[in-house]
Design an enzyme around this catalytic site. Sequence first.
Site, mmCIF file in Angstrom:
data_model
loop_
_atom_site.group_PDB
_atom_site.id
_atom_site.type_symbol
_atom_site.label_atom_id
_atom_site.label_comp_id
_atom_site.label_asym_id
_atom_site.label_seq_id
_atom_site.Cartn_x
_atom_site.Cartn_y
_atom_site.Cartn_z
ATOM 1 N N HIS A 190 -2.035 5.480 -3.495
ATOM 2 C CA HIS A 190 -3.289 5.784 -2.771
ATOM 3 C C HIS A 190 -4.843 6.943 -2.942
ATOM 4 O O HIS A 190 -5.129 6.677 -2.067
ATOM 5 C CB HIS A 190 -1.786 6.327 -1.508
ATOM 6 C CG HIS A 190 -1.119 5.213 -1.173
ATOM 7 N ND1 HIS A 190 -2.359 4.677 0.158
ATOM 8 C CD2 HIS A 190 -0.640 4.742 -1.517
ATOM 9 C CE1 HIS A 190 -1.133 3.656 0.674
ATOM 10 N NE2 HIS A 190 -0.273 3.681 -0.368
ATOM 11 N N GLU A 431 3.725 -9.521 1.723
ATOM 12 C CA GLU A 431 3.487 -8.299 0.934
ATOM 13 C C GLU A 431 4.652 -8.698 0.101
ATOM 14 O O GLU A 431 5.215 -8.184 -0.663
ATOM 15 C CB GLU A 431 3.016 -6.843 1.091
ATOM 16 C CG GLU A 431 3.722 -6.532 2.473
ATOM 17 C CD GLU A 431 3.108 -5.090 2.342
ATOM 18 O OE1 GLU A 431 2.270 -4.815 1.609
ATOM 19 O OE2 GLU A 431 3.807 -4.474 3.884
ATOM 20 N N ASP A 455 1.455 -4.853 -2.877
ATOM 21 C CA ASP A 455 3.072 -4.388 -2.798
ATOM 22 C C ASP A 455 3.312 -6.077 -3.780
ATOM 23 O O ASP A 455 3.938 -6.545 -3.880
ATOM 24 C CB ASP A 455 2.952 -4.125 -1.724
ATOM 25 C CG ASP A 455 3.513 -2.775 -1.177
ATOM 26 O OD1 ASP A 455 3.736 -2.335 -2.280
ATOM 27 O OD2 ASP A 455 3.257 -2.619 -0.777
ATOM 28 N N CYS A 502 -5.658 -7.871 2.729
ATOM 29 C CA CYS A 502 -6.361 -6.611 1.860
ATOM 30 C C CYS A 502 -5.721 -5.971 1.176
ATOM 31 O O CYS A 502 -5.981 -4.258 1.380
ATOM 32 C CB CYS A 502 -5.557 -6.148 4.188
ATOM 33 S SG CYS A 502 -4.148 -6.546 4.014
HETATM 34 C C1 PEP Z 1 -0.900 -4.211 -0.103
HETATM 35 O O1 PEP Z 1 0.296 -3.700 -0.270
HETATM 36 O O2 PEP Z 1 -1.426 -4.938 -0.303
HETATM 37 C C2 PEP Z 1 -1.397 -3.458 1.589
HETATM 38 C C3 PEP Z 1 -2.760 -3.630 1.301
HETATM 39 O O3 PEP Z 1 -0.946 -2.264 2.089
HETATM 40 P P1 PEP Z 1 -1.097 -0.621 1.410
HETATM 41 O O4 PEP Z 1 -1.901 -0.967 0.016
HETATM 42 O O5 PEP Z 1 -0.842 0.355 2.402
HETATM 43 O O6 PEP Z 1 0.483 -0.487 0.646
HETATM 44 MG MG MG Z 2 1.775 -2.227 1.542
#
Ligand code: PEP
Ligand code: MG
Length: 574
Positions: A190, A431, A455, A502
């Site tokens: 993150h 995901e 994910d 995304c």
């Molecule tokens: C993902 O898993 O690609 C996603 C966009 O969600 P996060 O990165 O917040 O887990």
């Molecule tokens: Mg995710």
Amino acid sequence: MIELSGIPVYKSIEIAPVFLYREADIVIERSKINEEEIQGELKRFEDIHSKALQELAQLKDQAVEKRQLEEVEIFDAHLMMADDPMMTGKIKNRIQQEFYSLEQSVEETKKEIMDLFLNMQNDYFRARSADVEDVANRFLRIALGIESNRIDIIQEDVILAARDLKPSEASQINQFIKGILLEEGSQTSHVAIMAKAKGIPTIVGITGLLGQLEEGEQVILDSIGNHIYLSPDETILSEYQTRQIQLIAKRKKMEAVRNEEAITKDGRVIKLYGNIGNAEEAELVTSSGGKGIGLFRTEFLYMNSRHFPTEEEQFNEYKKTAQQGLEDVIIRTLDIGGDKNLPYYEFQHEENPFLGFRALRFTLANKELFRVQLRAILRASAFGKVSIMFPMVSSLDEVLQAKELLEECKKELDEKQINYDKAIRTGIMIEIPSAAIIADILAQEVDFFSIGTNDLCQYTLAVDRMNKEVAYLYQPLHPAILRLIRQTADAAHAAGKEIGICGEMAGEATNVIALIGLGVDELSMSPAVIPEIKTLIRQINYEDTKEIAKKIVACRTAEEITLILKEEESKYDY
Ligand code: PEP
Ligand code: MG
């Protein structure tokens, strides 16, 4: 001159002195004092106490100035605690009656009060033990002459180096931090995502970084070529100074496409959206030339709060985003758990938190919390185009349950005659491999899909996205991932639904050629990379990318696929 490398995140070049962020160890050397030392020790505490109050008041003022309301609340609470006779009285008593040194008295008092809070039933009060620790450690740091090492007090251009940064630490990153170097972490951790959103060049997973750095030394961070030079020699330094100037000129050129459409040469319009973590970041998306928000990670509102954000607090944040007049604002419901915790909520220990009680699993089990968020999102939809997206779907039943709850919330608002968009679109993140495999079934129940490749790669390839030891196996261009994307896109289109991406994969030029060829309608990424991707899209032919997509899904390895795409990418100037 020492040269290092790691895993580049946001690509750019920066040259600046290094700021070493390290939580200092608190070591208490003297635990007992003599009777005649008591008065001196009490006087020392008085001085330390007033210095701590001064520091906290200053931090609070800075937070007020920057309108960081959560921080103001934190420092207010710390000010009260630091001055609370329960804490100060206990410390003085220990010095006077038990002949403890000031440091040992603070340490003992810290443990005692923390235990008191930790034994309380109420989650909110249990979480206050962290504040006690913070305040007591402030006393100790002052007493021992240890500089407190906050990130947001940095006022000069630096490259920040640390072992790793917790999300709460990463949220302190300000405009003076020109680059980030981390010993730990991965591209999709993150902190990496946050750095990318802010367009801060970052390299993570740098083995042996902290052992080789000296505070304040000059560093070149080249996350384009994956080079880090500590104390560079003159030749390297002047080479990089030139490259940096050229890069700035190139970025300016890209800005020229800001107001242009993301359209291929043969006329296919791609929805180019941005990922955000709060309402302010929506402006970054528009100023970078993005037309919408493909992913609003609402967990940051929860993580940066001192309590579960109320319906009003959430409504205000979503409303502010909706009012920006964007094509769409896709708000993802709470995706907590895994590596994302809340300071005021105690998650049970799990052996495998990424496979555990997180995201939709958590909100479906905490329906009242879920309703609060759903109502806030619905209400915001009266102020601009808003869509709802559920994360971590693994089965049809979860989608049906979430939709049912959403319908209940709509009814509630109807009864109270509160406005919302009656045609609000509902989508899910793909995901988890099971969701991709049953995409045809899920497509019947939702309006759109958005593939979370961060994910999806983790779960399909069985590679922890945070673990640098296995980072070489984390391959978004693995044939298995491309096949899942193709299958999901085909299932969405067969049902007349839209498909977006995304995950971080959408913001890499090499991948974009493949994703467009696989039929993806929308790409959502860190705002900072939107200009680059738009420049590329405007040079490619959709029909050509379809041919390339056919070729790569027939490949056997990620290496073969990468080779084809890199060659393709080299034809463009962006
Ligand atoms: C993902 O898993 O690609 C996603 C966009 O969600 P996060 O990165 O917040 O887990
Ligand atoms: Mg995710």
